[in-house]
Design an enzyme around this catalytic site. Sequence first.
Site, PDB file in Angstrom:
ATOM      1  N   GLN A 125       0.824  -1.218   0.000  1.00 52.94           N
ATOM      2  CA  GLN A 125       0.000   0.000   0.000  1.00 52.94           C
ATOM      3  C   GLN A 125       0.860   1.271   0.000  1.00 52.94           C
ATOM      4  O   GLN A 125       0.477   2.281  -0.585  1.00 52.94           O
ATOM      5  CB  GLN A 125      -0.917  -0.037   1.224  1.00 52.94           C
ATOM      6  CG  GLN A 125      -2.140   0.840   1.120  1.00 52.94           C
ATOM      7  CD  GLN A 125      -3.279   0.188   0.354  1.00 52.94           C
ATOM      8  OE1 GLN A 125      -3.597  -0.960   0.575  1.00 52.94           O
ATOM      9  NE2 GLN A 125      -3.885   0.931  -0.548  1.00 52.94           N
ATOM     10  N   LYS A 140      -2.732  -0.917   6.614  1.00 49.98           N
ATOM     11  CA  LYS A 140      -3.717  -1.967   6.316  1.00 49.98           C
ATOM     12  C   LYS A 140      -4.161  -2.582   7.628  1.00 49.98           C
ATOM     13  O   LYS A 140      -3.428  -2.529   8.620  1.00 49.98           O
ATOM     14  CB  LYS A 140      -3.067  -3.045   5.447  1.00 49.98           C
ATOM     15  CG  LYS A 140      -4.048  -3.900   4.686  1.00 49.98           C
ATOM     16  CD  LYS A 140      -4.497  -3.216   3.416  1.00 49.98           C
ATOM     17  CE  LYS A 140      -5.565  -3.994   2.695  1.00 49.98           C
ATOM     18  NZ  LYS A 140      -5.777  -3.469   1.338  1.00 49.98           N
ATOM     19  N   ASP A 180     -11.810  -3.952   1.978  1.00 51.95           N
ATOM     20  CA  ASP A 180     -10.972  -4.922   1.259  1.00 51.95           C
ATOM     21  C   ASP A 180     -11.798  -6.212   1.273  1.00 51.95           C
ATOM     22  O   ASP A 180     -13.031  -6.143   1.420  1.00 51.95           O
ATOM     23  CB  ASP A 180      -9.605  -5.077   1.963  1.00 51.95           C
ATOM     24  CG  ASP A 180      -8.567  -5.810   1.097  1.00 51.95           C
ATOM     25  OD1 ASP A 180      -7.947  -5.160   0.253  1.00 51.95           O
ATOM     26  OD2 ASP A 180      -8.397  -7.035   1.256  1.00 51.95           O
ATOM     27  N   THR A 224     -11.866   0.384  -8.215  1.00 51.40           N
ATOM     28  CA  THR A 224     -10.726  -0.537  -8.327  1.00 51.40           C
ATOM     29  C   THR A 224     -10.822  -1.347  -9.622  1.00 51.40           C
ATOM     30  O   THR A 224      -9.857  -1.437 -10.394  1.00 51.40           O
ATOM     31  CB  THR A 224     -10.652  -1.477  -7.107  1.00 51.40           C
ATOM     32  OG1 THR A 224     -10.749  -0.681  -5.916  1.00 51.40           O
ATOM     33  CG2 THR A 224      -9.357  -2.257  -7.105  1.00 51.40           C
TER      34      THR A 224
HETATM   35  P1  NDP Z   1     -14.528  -9.119  -1.967  1.00 49.87           P
HETATM   36  O1  NDP Z   1     -14.638  -9.651  -0.586  1.00 49.87           O
HETATM   37  O2  NDP Z   1     -15.574  -8.213  -2.487  1.00 49.87           O
HETATM   38  O3  NDP Z   1     -14.382 -10.321  -3.002  1.00 49.87           O
HETATM   39  C1  NDP Z   1     -13.354 -11.240  -2.888  1.00 49.87           C
HETATM   40  C2  NDP Z   1     -13.519 -12.277  -3.985  1.00 49.87           C
HETATM   41  O4  NDP Z   1     -12.346 -13.095  -4.011  1.00 49.87           O
HETATM   42  C3  NDP Z   1     -14.690 -13.220  -3.749  1.00 49.87           C
HETATM   43  O5  NDP Z   1     -15.194 -13.666  -4.971  1.00 49.87           O
HETATM   44  C4  NDP Z   1     -14.034 -14.357  -2.973  1.00 49.87           C
HETATM   45  O6  NDP Z   1     -14.698 -15.597  -3.074  1.00 49.87           O
HETATM   46  C5  NDP Z   1     -12.684 -14.436  -3.646  1.00 49.87           C
HETATM   47  N1  NDP Z   1     -11.702 -14.943  -2.684  1.00 49.87           N
HETATM   48  C6  NDP Z   1     -11.319 -14.352  -1.532  1.00 49.87           C
HETATM   49  N2  NDP Z   1     -10.442 -15.115  -0.879  1.00 49.87           N
HETATM   50  C7  NDP Z   1     -10.267 -16.199  -1.653  1.00 49.87           C
HETATM   51  C8  NDP Z   1      -9.484 -17.350  -1.524  1.00 49.87           C
HETATM   52  N3  NDP Z   1      -8.692 -17.537  -0.453  1.00 49.87           N
HETATM   53  N4  NDP Z   1      -9.536 -18.280  -2.525  1.00 49.87           N
HETATM   54  C9  NDP Z   1     -10.342 -18.100  -3.602  1.00 49.87           C
HETATM   55  N5  NDP Z   1     -11.125 -17.008  -3.770  1.00 49.87           N
HETATM   56  C10 NDP Z   1     -11.084 -16.088  -2.815  1.00 49.87           C
HETATM   57  O7  NDP Z   1     -13.089  -8.425  -2.017  1.00 49.87           O
HETATM   58  P2  NDP Z   1     -12.536  -7.353  -3.068  1.00 49.87           P
HETATM   59  O8  NDP Z   1     -13.112  -7.597  -4.410  1.00 49.87           O
HETATM   60  O9  NDP Z   1     -12.655  -6.022  -2.455  1.00 49.87           O
HETATM   61  O10 NDP Z   1     -10.966  -7.709  -3.065  1.00 49.87           O
HETATM   62  C11 NDP Z   1     -10.401  -8.627  -4.002  1.00 49.87           C
HETATM   63  C12 NDP Z   1      -8.910  -8.383  -4.102  1.00 49.87           C
HETATM   64  O11 NDP Z   1      -8.669  -7.039  -4.551  1.00 49.87           O
HETATM   65  C13 NDP Z   1      -8.115  -8.504  -2.793  1.00 49.87           C
HETATM   66  O12 NDP Z   1      -6.826  -8.993  -3.093  1.00 49.87           O
HETATM   67  C14 NDP Z   1      -7.998  -7.067  -2.322  1.00 49.87           C
HETATM   68  O13 NDP Z   1      -6.892  -6.887  -1.469  1.00 49.87           O
HETATM   69  C15 NDP Z   1      -7.802  -6.364  -3.649  1.00 49.87           C
HETATM   70  N6  NDP Z   1      -8.112  -4.943  -3.689  1.00 49.87           N
HETATM   71  C16 NDP Z   1      -9.330  -4.471  -3.304  1.00 49.87           C
HETATM   72  C17 NDP Z   1      -9.606  -3.124  -3.400  1.00 49.87           C
HETATM   73  C18 NDP Z   1     -10.950  -2.565  -3.074  1.00 49.87           C
HETATM   74  O14 NDP Z   1     -11.138  -1.369  -3.280  1.00 49.87           O
HETATM   75  N7  NDP Z   1     -11.902  -3.350  -2.597  1.00 49.87           N
HETATM   76  C19 NDP Z   1      -8.586  -2.169  -3.848  1.00 49.87           C
HETATM   77  C20 NDP Z   1      -7.362  -2.785  -4.308  1.00 49.87           C
HETATM   78  C21 NDP Z   1      -7.147  -4.119  -4.207  1.00 49.87           C
HETATM   79  P3  NDP Z   1     -15.549 -16.134  -1.809  1.00 49.87           P
HETATM   80  O15 NDP Z   1     -16.728 -15.232  -1.712  1.00 49.87           O
HETATM   81  O16 NDP Z   1     -15.874 -17.534  -2.165  1.00 49.87           O
HETATM   82  O17 NDP Z   1     -14.634 -16.032  -0.615  1.00 49.87           O
HETATM   83  O1  2IT Z   2      -5.817  -2.645  -1.443  1.00 50.12           O
HETATM   84  C1  2IT Z   2      -6.353  -1.526  -1.538  1.00 50.12           C
HETATM   85  O2  2IT Z   2      -5.832  -0.593  -2.157  1.00 50.12           O
HETATM   86  C2  2IT Z   2      -7.665  -1.334  -0.910  1.00 50.12           C
HETATM   87  N1  2IT Z   2      -8.217  -2.270  -0.348  1.00 50.12           N
HETATM   88  C3  2IT Z   2      -8.329   0.015  -0.928  1.00 50.12           C
HETATM   89  C4  2IT Z   2      -7.767   0.905   0.141  1.00 50.12           C
HETATM   90  C5  2IT Z   2      -8.475   2.213   0.340  1.00 50.12           C
HETATM   91  O3  2IT Z   2      -8.086   2.885   1.321  1.00 50.12           O
HETATM   92  O4  2IT Z   2      -9.349   2.591  -0.425  1.00 50.12           O
END
Ligand code: NDP
Ligand code: 2IT
Length: 460
Positions: A125, A140, A180, A224
């Site tokens: 981050q 984080k 997240d 994102t």
């Molecule tokens: P969500 O909780 O909305 O969705 C996560 C998704 O990933 C779900 O479909 C989930 O499936 C799947 N998942 C999570 N853990 C696992 C695992 N161990 N094995 C297989 N599938 C898995 O999270 P986000 O979409 O917000 O985040 C997804 C990724 O993006 C993360 O790495 C996060 O750090 C990153 N990220 C998020 C940001 C944001 O703004 N939200 C910004 C930048 C990065 P299930 O429901 O079955 O667990």
């Molecule tokens: O991994 C990431 O950049 C996030 N989960 C979003 C962080 C934020 O402060 O919006």
Amino acid sequence: MSTPLTPHTRDDDAGARLIEPLYQEILRRNVGETEFHQAVREVLETLGPVLTKRPELVDARIVERVCEPERQLIFRVPWSDDAGGIHVNRGFRVEFNSSLGPYKGGLRFHPSVNLGIVKFLGFEQIFKNALTGMPIGGGKGGSDFDPKGRSDAEVMRFCQSFMTELHRHLGEYTDVPAGDIGVGGREIGYLFGQYKRITNRYESGVLTGKGVGWGGAQARTEATGYGCVMFTDEMLRVRGQDLDRRRVVVSGSGNVALYATEKAQQLGATVVACSDSGGYVVDEKGIDLDLLKEIKETGRGRVADYAERRGRDAHFVAGRGPWEVPCDVALPCATQNELTAEDAAVLVRNGVQAVAEGANMPTTPEAVRVFQEAGVAFAPGKAANAGGVATSALEMQQNASRDSWTFAHTEERLAEIMRHIHDTSHETAARYGAPGNYVVGANIAGFELVAEAMLAQGLI
Ligand code: NDP
Ligand code: 2IT
């Protein structure tokens, strides 16, 4: 001793030789934190040329300082379920680096969360936030709480207990969490409510990802995923290509995956597969996003349900990742280390042209090398998924000025920021002798911004 680093530089590079002992010391002092080791290693391997060129950064011990969090908080989170049963979870917040602004970064609620995972995410981050050009430091947090199958009331009680401890460490000028994995609009609402209740302050800028009706930014939910696809589009443009009529495979089906799918479709691509931890769904006619959103955002259901409801057009494959589905563009948007060297080899064999990390560190280091050696355009998460945190910073800006912008204006700002991150990473890679290598470009550009501020602010 672990395997030595593989610097992305020449053997005669004096800076690269300094890195190995630093890395060994980090392994020694952070025992068992494998994801943190991996994230540090991926950055250090690219920093040799900067240290060669800038001995003052070596003298000031910038690398040692940037790898040590400013503060690490671990706390008990007790809560009761709907039947009155008592549970004890662990809460974390790692306030990693505040040289560019208040600590900024999401909260993850997932049973796998531990200190090493929070530190890897916090470390990434720092550089991601620097690349956005916005005034935000790196942090984080999260908990090993599993929200799956919990009622809204249970999630609320957990969030209230979590914030009862965390609130004393937060503030719009101090530390600003967001979502997240496992933390979306519902959780941010409960967390904000408890912060407000304890502090008696409507301090909008203390959390981002709020509802648009009460201080949230338009387009933060989408940012994102949209940003990741905008970055992919920029990478393809450099190669004289675009997303029109491309086959795209997305992993995950959460916040990032859904809005990566939406933007890819807007740009003319067909998203043929997505997944969750149960398996993946293939839909050759293209994912029906309204149906997927209804299942995931409203119903908190599974992609298996999507396949069932979609009927003959789609089929579900249990227990596997989606990378065996042939595609031009792969967007890993689920979690760390979900795309291995074997997956990468299959993707390359099937003709993948571009890979962009919507998730944090989803591609293993071995898989990154497979893509780079095959000449696939590869965008690391700290560049490709920075649109989320960048739009969080735009939310803070709106909160500070008591203003709210339109969706179109916010999306245009996001697009500008993603272009800026792309161009900075691309130019920096070329300047340091690694043209087209966005890993080198993003790491060095982010590191230099943070290092400059740390030098200026003295030994703290
Ligand atoms: P969500 O909780 O909305 O969705 C996560 C998704 O990933 C779900 O479909 C989930 O499936 C799947 N998942 C999570 N853990 C696992 C695992 N161990 N094995 C297989 N599938 C898995 O999270 P986000 O979409 O917000 O985040 C997804 C990724 O993006 C993360 O790495 C996060 O750090 C990153 N990220 C998020 C940001 C944001 O703004 N939200 C910004 C930048 C990065 P299930 O429901 O079955 O667990
Ligand atoms: O991994 C990431 O950049 C996030 N989960 C979003 C962080 C934020 O402060 O919006």
